[in-house]
Write a protein that holds these residues in place. Structure first.
Motif, PDB file in Angstrom:
ATOM      1  N   THR A 183       1.088  -1.222  -0.204  1.00  0.00           N
ATOM      2  CA  THR A 183      -0.063  -0.204  -0.201  1.00  0.00           C
ATOM      3  C   THR A 183       1.039   1.069   0.139  1.00  0.00           C
ATOM      4  N   HIS A 184       0.355   2.235  -0.688  1.00  0.00           N
ATOM      5  CA  HIS A 184       1.693   3.209  -1.321  1.00  0.00           C
ATOM      6  C   HIS A 184       0.823   4.643  -0.949  1.00  0.00           C
ATOM      7  N   PHE A 185       1.692   5.055   0.086  1.00  0.00           N
ATOM      8  CA  PHE A 185       0.558   6.491   0.414  1.00  0.00           C
ATOM      9  C   PHE A 185       1.666   7.451   0.238  1.00  0.00           C
ATOM     10  N   HIS A 186       0.907   8.953  -0.856  1.00  0.00           N
ATOM     11  CA  HIS A 186       1.537   9.536  -1.383  1.00  0.00           C
ATOM     12  C   HIS A 186       0.851  11.223  -0.674  1.00  0.00           C
ATOM     13  N   GLY A 187       1.923  11.328  -0.645  1.00  0.00           N
ATOM     14  CA  GLY A 187       1.750  12.729   0.455  1.00  0.00           C
ATOM     15  C   GLY A 187       1.706  14.130   0.091  1.00  0.00           C
ATOM     16  N   ARG A 188       2.697  15.150   1.305  1.00  0.00           N
ATOM     17  CA  ARG A 188       2.870  16.547   0.810  1.00  0.00           C
ATOM     18  C   ARG A 188       4.011  16.902   1.822  1.00  0.00           C
ATOM     19  N   GLU A 189       5.610  16.906   0.773  1.00  0.00           N
ATOM     20  CA  GLU A 189       6.952  17.206   1.804  1.00  0.00           C
ATOM     21  C   GLU A 189       7.074  19.384   2.379  1.00  0.00           C
ATOM     22  N   GLY A 190       7.618  18.795   3.416  1.00  0.00           N
ATOM     23  CA  GLY A 190       7.652  19.732   4.236  1.00  0.00           C
ATOM     24  C   GLY A 190       8.375  20.061   4.951  1.00  0.00           C
ATOM     25  N   ARG A 240       7.026  -4.899   5.973  1.00  0.00           N
ATOM     26  CA  ARG A 240       8.145  -4.096   5.695  1.00  0.00           C
ATOM     27  C   ARG A 240       6.883  -2.769   6.061  1.00  0.00           C
ATOM     28  N   ILE A 241       7.636  -1.630   6.461  1.00  0.00           N
ATOM     29  CA  ILE A 241       7.439  -0.285   6.556  1.00  0.00           C
ATOM     30  C   ILE A 241       8.074   0.588   6.065  1.00  0.00           C
ATOM     31  N   THR A 242       8.231   1.600   5.384  1.00  0.00           N
ATOM     32  CA  THR A 242       9.010   2.446   4.846  1.00  0.00           C
ATOM     33  C   THR A 242       8.655   3.570   4.497  1.00  0.00           C
ATOM     34  N   ALA A 243       9.449   5.256   5.143  1.00  0.00           N
ATOM     35  CA  ALA A 243       8.738   6.689   5.312  1.00  0.00           C
ATOM     36  C   ALA A 243       9.864   7.410   5.357  1.00  0.00           C
ATOM     37  N   GLY A 244       9.853   8.541   4.238  1.00  0.00           N
ATOM     38  CA  GLY A 244       9.964   9.253   5.066  1.00  0.00           C
ATOM     39  C   GLY A 244      11.818   9.776   4.621  1.00  0.00           C
ATOM     40  N   ALA A 245      12.515  10.724   5.036  1.00  0.00           N
ATOM     41  CA  ALA A 245      13.568  10.736   4.590  1.00  0.00           C
ATOM     42  C   ALA A 245      14.236  10.978   5.993  1.00  0.00           C
ATOM     43  N   SER A 252       6.920  12.992   2.699  1.00  0.00           N
ATOM     44  CA  SER A 252       6.133  13.118   1.287  1.00  0.00           C
ATOM     45  C   SER A 252       5.900  11.611   0.593  1.00  0.00           C
ATOM     46  N   GLN A 253       6.065  10.883   1.100  1.00  0.00           N
ATOM     47  CA  GLN A 253       5.959   8.955   0.523  1.00  0.00           C
ATOM     48  C   GLN A 253       5.961   7.834   1.520  1.00  0.00           C
ATOM     49  N   ALA A 254       4.851   7.210   1.938  1.00  0.00           N
ATOM     50  CA  ALA A 254       5.189   6.051   2.674  1.00  0.00           C
ATOM     51  C   ALA A 254       4.564   4.800   2.183  1.00  0.00           C
ATOM     52  N   GLU A 255       5.301   3.375   2.297  1.00  0.00           N
ATOM     53  CA  GLU A 255       4.904   2.268   2.127  1.00  0.00           C
ATOM     54  C   GLU A 255       4.863   1.042   2.687  1.00  0.00           C
ATOM     55  N   ILE A 256       3.905   0.462   3.029  1.00  0.00           N
ATOM     56  CA  ILE A 256       3.535  -0.811   3.375  1.00  0.00           C
ATOM     57  C   ILE A 256       3.309  -1.713   2.598  1.00  0.00           C
ATOM     58  N   GLU A 257       4.348  -3.260   3.441  1.00  0.00           N
ATOM     59  CA  GLU A 257       4.222  -4.413   2.487  1.00  0.00           C
ATOM     60  C   GLU A 257       3.963  -5.654   3.598  1.00  0.00           C
ATOM     61  N   TRP A 258       2.660  -6.027   3.130  1.00  0.00           N
ATOM     62  CA  TRP A 258       1.842  -6.354   3.634  1.00  0.00           C
ATOM     63  C   TRP A 258       1.458  -8.195   3.612  1.00  0.00           C
ATOM     64  N   GLU A 259       0.927  -9.048   4.275  1.00  0.00           N
ATOM     65  CA  GLU A 259       0.195 -10.238   3.502  1.00  0.00           C
ATOM     66  C   GLU A 259      -0.798 -10.348   3.976  1.00  0.00           C
ATOM     67  N   MET A 260      -1.729 -11.333   3.552  1.00  0.00           N
ATOM     68  CA  MET A 260      -2.191 -12.481   3.837  1.00  0.00           C
ATOM     69  C   MET A 260      -2.690 -13.927   3.374  1.00  0.00           C
ATOM     70  N   ARG A 261      -2.983 -14.518   5.015  1.00  0.00           N
ATOM     71  CA  ARG A 261      -3.383 -15.599   4.451  1.00  0.00           C
ATOM     72  C   ARG A 261      -4.420 -16.614   4.949  1.00  0.00           C
ATOM     73  N   PRO A 262      -5.447 -16.238   4.134  1.00  0.00           N
ATOM     74  CA  PRO A 262      -6.654 -16.507   4.500  1.00  0.00           C
ATOM     75  C   PRO A 262      -6.642 -18.274   4.794  1.00  0.00           C
ATOM     76  N   VAL A 295      -3.740   7.431  -2.250  1.00  0.00           N
ATOM     77  CA  VAL A 295      -3.764   6.088  -1.346  1.00  0.00           C
ATOM     78  C   VAL A 295      -3.670   4.693  -2.554  1.00  0.00           C
ATOM     79  N   LEU A 296      -2.658   4.142  -2.549  1.00  0.00           N
ATOM     80  CA  LEU A 296      -3.026   2.975  -3.979  1.00  0.00           C
ATOM     81  C   LEU A 296      -2.557   2.104  -3.139  1.00  0.00           C
ATOM     82  N   ARG A 297      -3.813   0.812  -2.746  1.00  0.00           N
ATOM     83  CA  ARG A 297      -3.319  -0.496  -2.742  1.00  0.00           C
ATOM     84  C   ARG A 297      -2.261  -1.508  -3.719  1.00  0.00           C
ATOM     85  N   GLU A 298      -1.407  -1.576  -4.259  1.00  0.00           N
ATOM     86  CA  GLU A 298      -1.574  -2.679  -4.887  1.00  0.00           C
ATOM     87  C   GLU A 298      -1.492  -4.048  -5.066  1.00  0.00           C
TER      88      GLU A 298
END
Length: 384
Positions: A183-190, A240-245, A252-262, A295-298
């Motif tokens: 899941t990708h998060f696109h914000g605004r830097e400041g 995995r979670i990655t974000a920021g500088a 401005s950017q963040a990503e969450i890598e996640w899984e589900m085993r139903p 916000v985009l879930r890939e």
């Protein structure tokens, strides 16, 4: 040369092809196609859009519906662990174990199948025996999905499939699905001193992660009473979670890598509906501050589980050949659910232990290969 010696020689050749998922598998596939063609198999190499990856579909026996598929994936995980005691892509024998990347997951099974191919060629088969080698199982079962689509288009529906993932030769007729997302998060830097002037992607990603954890807790509470799995509920893992500088910069950017085993398809539908609804709420907040936010879930991969069936001829045959008193289930995923979607009756049964997979000094025991060869030799009584 007997089947065991052929298997060891073939396994050494297979390991020498460094078919890490990120790289091409064409060397192995083209070699296997040539090997099987010379034995009389009808072979089709099905390449992907890039031409660097391919599946192999090879057939012995009559050209008709039904029959048996012996299936294995050709790709392996990277061999980047620092504590290998030998070259990962050179087979080494120690204490009756054969070491090398992919030796158990799952080139040991492929070597057994290839070693038995001369026998398949000599049998007077009443139904076809197919050999399927796929690409990119480790990163989303992309090859098997393409193969199943191709078989559907051709109108080919095998009656049975045996997938040789490492199970210590236990017969497995059920496993959970595996759904992987980023899941990708696109914000605004400041600048962090003026938080209202930015859109902090890391903050929204943190809230999204909290929602995933609450959904995981709900899944624990609604495990089916008769679930055969361990654990018995559908699971969610944030990998995995990655974000920021930097600490003083609004991310401005963040990503969450996640899984589900139903455990059940219903859990997949419910979790995705709930997390997408929550993602839409977060997106509305973000876009109220900056219309360009997103916000985009890939979807990385969505692989169906293998559902145990009350009547499974493949399971009956596999149990008879291995001496098993019944079938078992596992929590790791395979390509079996994709074959099951064709109406094919499936089991997972192969040499080696899943505990040896994806680690340094991966190995398969000779005794496991011998047991697998015995099982494959016994297939003759059901196919001629």
């Amino acid at each position: 040369m007997d089947a065991m010696h052929r298997t060891e020689g073939l396994l050494g050749q297979l390991i020498a092809y460094p078919t890490v998922s990120a790289d091409s598998n064409r060397g192995l596939i083209d070699w296997a196609a040539d090997h099987l063609t010379h034995l009389g198999a009808r072979c089709e190499v099905m390449q992907d859009d890039t031409g660097t990856k391919a599946n192999l579909w090879a057939t012995f026996g009559p050209e008709e519906d039904g029959g048996l598929v012996l299936s294995g994936h050709s790709d392996v995980v990277p061999a980047e662990e620092p504590n290998w005691t030998s070259d990962p892509f050179t087979m080494v024998e120690r204490d009756d174990n054969l070491y090398g990347r992919g030796s158990c997951d799952m080139k040991g099974f492929i070597a057994c199948v290839m070693a038995m191919a001369p026998e398949f060629a000599g049998w007077e088969l009443k139904k076809p025996i197919h050999i399927a080698l796929t690409y990119d199982e480790e990163v989303g079962c992309y090859g098997a999905r393409d193969l199943v689509a191709a078989l559907t288009q051709k109108g080919v529906r095998p009656a049975m499939a045996l997938l040789g993932e490492p199970t210590l030769m236990r017969v497995i007729d059920g496993h959970k699905g595996c759904c992987e997302y980023t899941t990708h998060f696109h914000g605004r830097e400041g600048h962090a001193s003026a938080p209202d002037k930015g859109v902090n992607a890391a903050s929204y990603a943190t809230r999204y992660a909290s929602k995933l954890l609450s959904l995981e807790a709900e899944l624990r509470g609604r495990a089916p009473a008769d679930s055969p799995f361990d654990p018995p509920w559908s699971t969610i893992n944030i990998g995995r979670i990655t974000a920021g500088a930097a600490r003083n910069v609004i991310a401005s950017q963040a990503e969450i890598e996640w899984e589900m085993r139903p455990v059940t398809p219903r859990d997949t539908v419910q979790v995705l509906a709930e997390i997408d609804r929550y993602g839409a709420e977060l997106l509305a907040e973000m876009q109220a501050r900056d219309p360009a936010a997103n916000v985009l879930r890939e979807v990385i991969g969505e692989v169906a589980g293998l559902v145990p069936e009350d009547r499974n001829r493949m399971a009956e045959i596999a149990c008879a050949l291995t001496g098993a008193n019944g079938c078992d289930v596992v929590s790791f995923g395979t390509e079996a659910g994709l074959f099951q979607s064709l109406g094919t009756q499936c089991v997972v049964c192969g040499p080696g232990s899943i505990e040896q997979a994806h680690r340094a000094d991966e190995f398969v025991a000779r005794s496991e290969l011998a047991a697998c060869l015995d099982m494959l030799a016994g297939v003759q009584r059901y196919m001629v």
